[in-house]
Design an enzyme around this catalytic site. Structure first.
Site, PDB file in Angstrom:
ATOM      1  NE  ARG A 153      -3.800  -0.079   2.198  1.00  0.00           N
ATOM      2  CZ  ARG A 153      -4.787   0.124   3.071  1.00  0.00           C
ATOM      3  NH1 ARG A 153      -4.953  -0.715   4.072  1.00  0.00           N
ATOM      4  NH2 ARG A 153      -5.582   1.161   2.934  1.00  0.00           N
ATOM      5  CD  GLN A 200      -5.041   5.557   6.887  1.00  0.00           C
ATOM      6  OE1 GLN A 200      -4.052   5.229   6.231  1.00  0.00           O
ATOM      7  NE2 GLN A 200      -6.002   4.705   7.190  1.00  0.00           N
ATOM      8  CG  ASP A 351     -13.394   2.592   6.354  1.00  0.00           C
ATOM      9  OD1 ASP A 351     -12.573   2.432   5.437  1.00  0.00           O
ATOM     10  OD2 ASP A 351     -13.097   3.083   7.462  1.00  0.00           O
TER      11      ASP A 351
END
Length: 472
Positions: A153, A200, A351
């Site tokens: 990732r 993030q 999500d």
């Protein structure tokens, strides 16, 4: 076009979830459930223990204790913090014993620095990225790594702006990926431009700036979840927000000795969806849920489509988050197909995309979930794996470069469904299965423990018949 990694192939290292669909004849009465603490807030509360101005002992109540949050605990112990888990409470204390370091945790990495703390964060991208930010702010030298999935990732979203602020970040393996060596504190006050809307990335930069007391302006392309800004403001940081940017003045913060975490809206979405799909007319309440507007996209999109979902009893908590009750009345009669057309809405439900797509398969007409390129880089390529999961039920979902086109109303049936070892895919599949007659087996579905250890118990409280089967 985007790459599809090898991690999108079905794997079955976890136990299965078995769902006997169709609800038992419960009366259409009001029921109430609770879900675990918010994963994002739990991550940030734990890392607040490392900030200047943190107490020697920090207690995080109602913490999420899934695997993603627990992934931070070994890293913090390696850095000299003592961590204790009791019920749903996490305690972090300064001055714990430092974990001895292996000479070379991964022999295939030839540039491994000797004598540097090694911090392994499992498969949690939030744990890795936020930890990198705090380390860069404190100027603590360490290697941050993850499992093989996390190593695929992207980390450049965060590493590049931190480097602009003066941090020295070295990729020890593939460019832009973990493991990374963090050394040297951020020290150059400036404006950084983020290339993605990832919360993030923005949070990692802000945590670095606060840890260093460094004024910074962060420009971002889309409004996404703002837990870091809310928590830092609650701790006394002076943040100024305007469209497309947030500015921090470099002033101190004071972390309180106790932080209370509200329940996770992304987890509340599963019992809400199960109740909606049940169609029995009864009402379900999920209590003490984080009602941060940047997290309510799943519910707001369904409300606009006609679902009977309401918010009640709102209040402000110690983490800077609003919390309250989400109430839903079962039944999708009159609920149309859903549409997600803008990046802000997508990020408010990022999500829950697999679950929203699963619900959309039961609604009449087409549904579109767009602006979702970032889902290509989650635990799996969630555009591809969501479509694969739904296809196993007989649904029709077309995968576009940046989203999913769901043809609602196709006949669905129970069966054997892959989870792709992705907790969001597994829980979406098991939730959809609750409304389909017959038995569905979600292979590898026990991976739900990454974020929602009590998933099966909560869904049973809503009326679902779901069990976990351990592989032999």
């Amino acid at each position: 076009m985007f790459e599809t990694s090898s991690f999108d192939r079905p794997r079955t290292t976890s136990g299965d979830l078995v769902v006997d669909g169709g609800r038992p004849p419960y009366p259409a009465a009001a029921r109430s459930v609770t879900v675990p603490g918010d994963k994002s807030v739990s991550h940030r509360a734990l890392l607040a223990a490392m900030l200047p101005g943190a107490p020697s002992r920090l207690t995080v109540r109602n913490a999420n204790l899934g695997g993603a949050v627990r992934a931070l605990l070994p890293a913090m112990r390696t850095l000299g913090f003592r961590t204790t888990v009791a019920a749903d409470t996490l305690t972090v204390e300064h001055g714990g014993p430092v974990t001895p370091q292996p000479k070379r945790p991964h022999p295939d990495i030839t540039r491994w620095p000797d004598g540097v703390p090694y911090l392994e964060t499992g498969g949690s991208s939030a744990a890795a990225r936020l930890l990198i930010g705090v380390l860069a702010g404190l100027g603590r030298t360490a290697v941050v790594d993850g499992d093989e999935t996390l190593r695929h990732r992207p980390m450049s979203w965060l590493a590049e702006p931190l480097t602009r602020l003066g941090a020295d970040i070295v990729h020890l393996g593939d460019a832009g990926r973990l493991p990374v060596l963090v050394r040297g504190a951020v020290h150059r006050p400036c404006t950084v431009e983020l290339t993605v809307g990832s919360a993030q990335a923005r949070s990692g930069v802000l945590l670095a700036a606060v840890a260093a007391g460094l004024p910074v302006t962060v420009r971002h392309p889309v409004r996404s979840r703002d837990h870091t800004e809310r928590m830092l403001a609650a701790f006394g940081a002076t943040l100024t927000e305007s469209p497309g940017e947030v500015r921090y003045d470099g002033g101190p913060v004071t972390v309180p000795p106790v932080v209370d975490v509200p329940a996770d809206p992304s987890l509340a979405a599963y019992p809400v969806a199960a109740q909606l799909l049940a169609g029995d007319g009864g009402e379900l309440s999920v209590r003490n849920v984080c009602l941060n507007p940047t997290r309510l996209g799943f519910f707001d999109v369904l409300r606009r489509a006609g679902a009977d979902i309401r918010y009640r009893d709102m209040r402000l908590g110690s983490s800077g988050e609003s919390a309250g009750t989400i109430a839903v009345r079962g039944g999708t009669k009159g609920v149309d197909g859903v549409r997600v057309d803008d990046p802000a809405t997508l990020h408010a439900l990022i999500d829950e995309v697999p679950l929203l797509a699963a619900v959309a398969t039961t609604l009449p007409g087409p549904s579109w979930i767009g602006c979702a390129e970032e889902l290509r880089f989650k635990e799996t390529d969630r555009l591809t794996t969501t479509a694969g999961m739904a296809a196993a039920f007989g649904a029709r979902i077309e995968v576009a470069d940046d989203g999913l086109l769901v043809s609602g109303g196709a006949p669905l049936s129970a069966g054997h469904v892959p989870s792709y070892e992705d907790h969001r895919i597994a829980m979406a599949a098991a939730t959809l299965a609750t409304c389909l007659p017959g038995r569905t087996t979600v292979s590898g579905g026990a991976c739900h423990r990454t974020s929602f250890p009590d998933f099966a118990e909560v869904q049973r409280a809503v009326g679902a018949r779901i069990t976990e089967v351990t592989p032999r």
